[in-house]
Design a protein around this motif. Structure first.
Motif, PDB file in Angstrom:
ATOM      1  N   GLU A 124      -8.141   8.078   4.432  1.00  0.00           N
ATOM      2  CA  GLU A 124      -9.339   7.238   4.509  1.00  0.00           C
ATOM      3  C   GLU A 124     -10.316   7.462   3.354  1.00  0.00           C
ATOM      4  OE1 GLU A 124     -10.957   6.182   8.422  1.00  0.00           O
ATOM      5  OE2 GLU A 124      -9.778   7.855   9.183  1.00  0.00           O
ATOM      6  N   LYS A 125     -10.605   8.713   3.035  1.00  0.00           N
ATOM      7  CA  LYS A 125     -11.607   9.006   2.008  1.00  0.00           C
ATOM      8  C   LYS A 125     -11.204   8.418   0.665  1.00  0.00           C
ATOM      9  CE  LYS A 125     -13.955  12.849  -0.319  1.00  0.00           C
ATOM     10  NZ  LYS A 125     -14.083  14.335  -0.406  1.00  0.00           N
ATOM     11  N   GLU A 126      -9.926   8.585   0.292  1.00  0.00           N
ATOM     12  CA  GLU A 126      -9.448   8.087  -1.003  1.00  0.00           C
ATOM     13  C   GLU A 126      -9.007   6.627  -0.933  1.00  0.00           C
ATOM     14  OE1 GLU A 126      -9.012  12.474  -0.688  1.00  0.00           O
ATOM     15  OE2 GLU A 126      -8.204  10.838   0.512  1.00  0.00           O
ATOM     16  N   ASN A 127      -8.960   6.051   0.287  1.00  0.00           N
ATOM     17  CA  ASN A 127      -8.491   4.684   0.501  1.00  0.00           C
ATOM     18  C   ASN A 127      -7.088   4.485  -0.076  1.00  0.00           C
ATOM     19  OD1 ASN A 127      -8.743   2.055   1.502  1.00  0.00           O
ATOM     20  ND2 ASN A 127      -9.505   1.280  -0.456  1.00  0.00           N
ATOM     21  N   ILE A 128      -6.225   5.444   0.193  1.00  0.00           N
ATOM     22  CA  ILE A 128      -4.845   5.395  -0.289  1.00  0.00           C
ATOM     23  C   ILE A 128      -3.919   5.140   0.897  1.00  0.00           C
ATOM     24  CG2 ILE A 128      -2.957   6.729  -1.305  1.00  0.00           C
ATOM     25  CD1 ILE A 128      -5.020   8.230  -2.945  1.00  0.00           C
ATOM     26  N   ASP A 129      -3.065   4.141   0.738  1.00  0.00           N
ATOM     27  CA  ASP A 129      -2.092   3.795   1.773  1.00  0.00           C
ATOM     28  C   ASP A 129      -0.704   3.931   1.165  1.00  0.00           C
ATOM     29  OD1 ASP A 129      -0.554   2.760   3.781  1.00  0.00           O
ATOM     30  OD2 ASP A 129      -1.875   1.056   4.178  1.00  0.00           O
ATOM     31  N   THR A 130       0.120   4.816   1.738  1.00  0.00           N
ATOM     32  CA  THR A 130       1.452   5.041   1.171  1.00  0.00           C
ATOM     33  C   THR A 130       2.374   3.857   1.411  1.00  0.00           C
ATOM     34  OG1 THR A 130       2.267   6.169   3.172  1.00  0.00           O
ATOM     35  CG2 THR A 130       1.241   7.541   1.467  1.00  0.00           C
ATOM     36  N   ALA A 131       1.904   2.841   2.143  1.00  0.00           N
ATOM     37  CA  ALA A 131       2.702   1.620   2.268  1.00  0.00           C
ATOM     38  C   ALA A 131       2.814   0.924   0.918  1.00  0.00           C
ATOM     39  CB  ALA A 131       2.067   0.683   3.302  1.00  0.00           C
ATOM     40  N   ASN A 132       1.870   1.213   0.016  1.00  0.00           N
ATOM     41  CA  ASN A 132       1.910   0.665  -1.339  1.00  0.00           C
ATOM     42  C   ASN A 132       2.596   1.677  -2.245  1.00  0.00           C
ATOM     43  OD1 ASN A 132       0.291  -1.483  -0.395  1.00  0.00           O
ATOM     44  ND2 ASN A 132      -1.543  -0.235  -0.689  1.00  0.00           N
ATOM     45  N   MET A 133       3.731   1.343  -2.783  1.00  0.00           N
ATOM     46  CA  MET A 133       4.531   2.272  -3.578  1.00  0.00           C
ATOM     47  C   MET A 133       3.783   2.780  -4.807  1.00  0.00           C
ATOM     48  SD  MET A 133       7.372   2.774  -2.023  1.00  0.00           S
ATOM     49  CE  MET A 133       8.361   3.503  -3.308  1.00  0.00           C
ATOM     50  N   THR A 134       2.868   1.983  -5.335  1.00  0.00           N
ATOM     51  CA  THR A 134       2.161   2.379  -6.550  1.00  0.00           C
ATOM     52  C   THR A 134       1.172   3.516  -6.297  1.00  0.00           C
ATOM     53  OG1 THR A 134       0.517   0.666  -6.130  1.00  0.00           O
ATOM     54  CG2 THR A 134       2.340   0.085  -7.570  1.00  0.00           C
ATOM     55  N   ASP A 135       0.981   3.878  -5.038  1.00  0.00           N
ATOM     56  CA  ASP A 135      -0.005   4.918  -4.732  1.00  0.00           C
ATOM     57  C   ASP A 135       0.523   6.338  -4.932  1.00  0.00           C
ATOM     58  OD1 ASP A 135      -2.087   3.311  -4.142  1.00  0.00           O
ATOM     59  OD2 ASP A 135      -1.700   3.208  -1.991  1.00  0.00           O
ATOM     60  N   GLU A 136       1.838   6.508  -5.187  1.00  0.00           N
ATOM     61  CA  GLU A 136       2.371   7.865  -5.264  1.00  0.00           C
ATOM     62  C   GLU A 136       1.754   8.650  -6.422  1.00  0.00           C
ATOM     63  OE1 GLU A 136       6.656  10.117  -5.593  1.00  0.00           O
ATOM     64  OE2 GLU A 136       6.280   8.655  -4.031  1.00  0.00           O
ATOM     65  N   MET A 137       1.545   7.973  -7.569  1.00  0.00           N
ATOM     66  CA  MET A 137       0.902   8.668  -8.682  1.00  0.00           C
ATOM     67  C   MET A 137      -0.514   9.096  -8.297  1.00  0.00           C
ATOM     68  SD  MET A 137       1.012   9.957 -11.638  1.00  0.00           S
ATOM     69  CE  MET A 137       2.525   9.268 -12.319  1.00  0.00           C
ATOM     70  N   MET A 138      -1.237   8.241  -7.565  1.00  0.00           N
ATOM     71  CA  MET A 138      -2.585   8.594  -7.124  1.00  0.00           C
ATOM     72  C   MET A 138      -2.541   9.781  -6.172  1.00  0.00           C
ATOM     73  SD  MET A 138      -5.797   8.023  -7.333  1.00  0.00           S
ATOM     74  CE  MET A 138      -5.915   6.413  -8.097  1.00  0.00           C
ATOM     75  N   ILE A 139      -1.525   9.820  -5.301  1.00  0.00           N
ATOM     76  CA  ILE A 139      -1.383  10.949  -4.377  1.00  0.00           C
ATOM     77  C   ILE A 139      -1.141  12.241  -5.154  1.00  0.00           C
ATOM     78  CG2 ILE A 139       0.076  11.940  -2.561  1.00  0.00           C
ATOM     79  CD1 ILE A 139       0.550   9.062  -1.583  1.00  0.00           C
ATOM     80  N   THR A 140      -0.323  12.151  -6.216  1.00  0.00           N
ATOM     81  CA  THR A 140      -0.068  13.332  -7.049  1.00  0.00           C
ATOM     82  C   THR A 140      -1.368  13.853  -7.656  1.00  0.00           C
ATOM     83  OG1 THR A 140       2.116  12.472  -7.616  1.00  0.00           O
ATOM     84  CG2 THR A 140       1.254  14.240  -8.998  1.00  0.00           C
TER      85      THR A 140
END
Length: 247
Positions: A124-140
């Motif tokens: 929630e805080k980062e507004n990152i949803d792993t349903a979007n494949m492009t978010d993996e770099m952001m997760i890293t």
């Protein structure tokens, strides 16, 4: 002429659309402030799904007073992952990446496994949803920042302790053998101090730590009124303890 009979589905629309969700909460210490944060997280997620038409809360997993840098120390986190593997969960909600993990390797490993199981995670805080494949770099990136934050907190704590030691405001929880703790101050215990002096004298006269431990045991020297079996490592720790030289 052949006829076609239409068989209506027996599964309700609600069963088709409801997404089974889990919420994961964690605080890293059992201090009062952190416990308030813990209670706020659990209360928030309990209420979050009450009126949802598309999602339902299957379970709430909450680790209290546990560090995020080691996932093997988090029983509730492990229980959640096991339930995911059993197919009980479709989606996970968590407050932030730092709540989910403060170790980049573990964070990515678990996110990738969950994605392979068809389970998405929403931070929630980062507004990152792993349903979007492009978010993996952001997760890293965010996982790395969370890990760095954990390291920074540890370094700040060590710095704080060192400064309190330097200015004489350090309050101890326990006293070492030879002292008593009175109102946060170390006060000499004369009976125990005689034993400490003997240990240092014996060592300066060529006795090894194992021999000193043997002599203490033969003399029946106890600790704080209790019989104690002295060992070489115990003696070596005392000989290296800077408190015995007034530092």
């Amino acid at each position: 002429m052949p006829t076609v009979t239409v068989i209506q589905p027996t599964i309700t629309e609600e069963q088709n659309t409801k997404i089974r969700c889990a919420a994961y909460c964690r605080v890293s210490s059992d201090s009062e402030d952190q416990l308030n944060s813990f209670m706020a997280q659990t209360r928030y997620y309990s209420q979050f799904f009450e009126n949802s038409e598309t999602e339902e809360l299957i379970d709430l997993y909450a680790d209290e007073g546990i560090t995020g840098t080691r996932e093997d120390k988090r029983d509730e986190f492990q229980r959640m992952i096991k339930d995911c593997r059993k197919g009980r969960i479709d989606r996970i909600y968590t407050k932030s990446i730092s709540r989910f993990a403060r170790n980049t390797k573990d964070c990515l490993k678990n996110v990738r496994e969950l994605k392979s199981l068809g389970i998405t995670v929403f931070f929630e805080k980062e507004n990152i949803d792993t349903a979007n494949m492009t978010d993996e770099m952001m997760i890293t990136i965010m996982g790395g920042l969370a890990q760095e934050e954990s390291t920074s907190i540890s370094q700040n704590m060590r710095w704080s302790i060192k400064k309190r030691m330097e200015n004489g405001t350090m309050k101890m929880c326990n006293s070492v053998f030879g002292y008593e703790l009175v109102n946060g101050e170390l006060i000499l215990n004369q009976d125990e101090a005689r034993i400490v002096r003997k240990i240092f004298d014996w060592y300066l006269n060529g006795y090894g730590s194992e021999k000193i431990a043997q002599m203490l045991n033969e003399m029946g020297i106890g600790k704080r009124g209790r019989s104690c079996h002295w060992t070489g490592p115990t003696v070596r720790v005392m000989l290296k303890n800077e408190k015995y030289i007034g530092d």
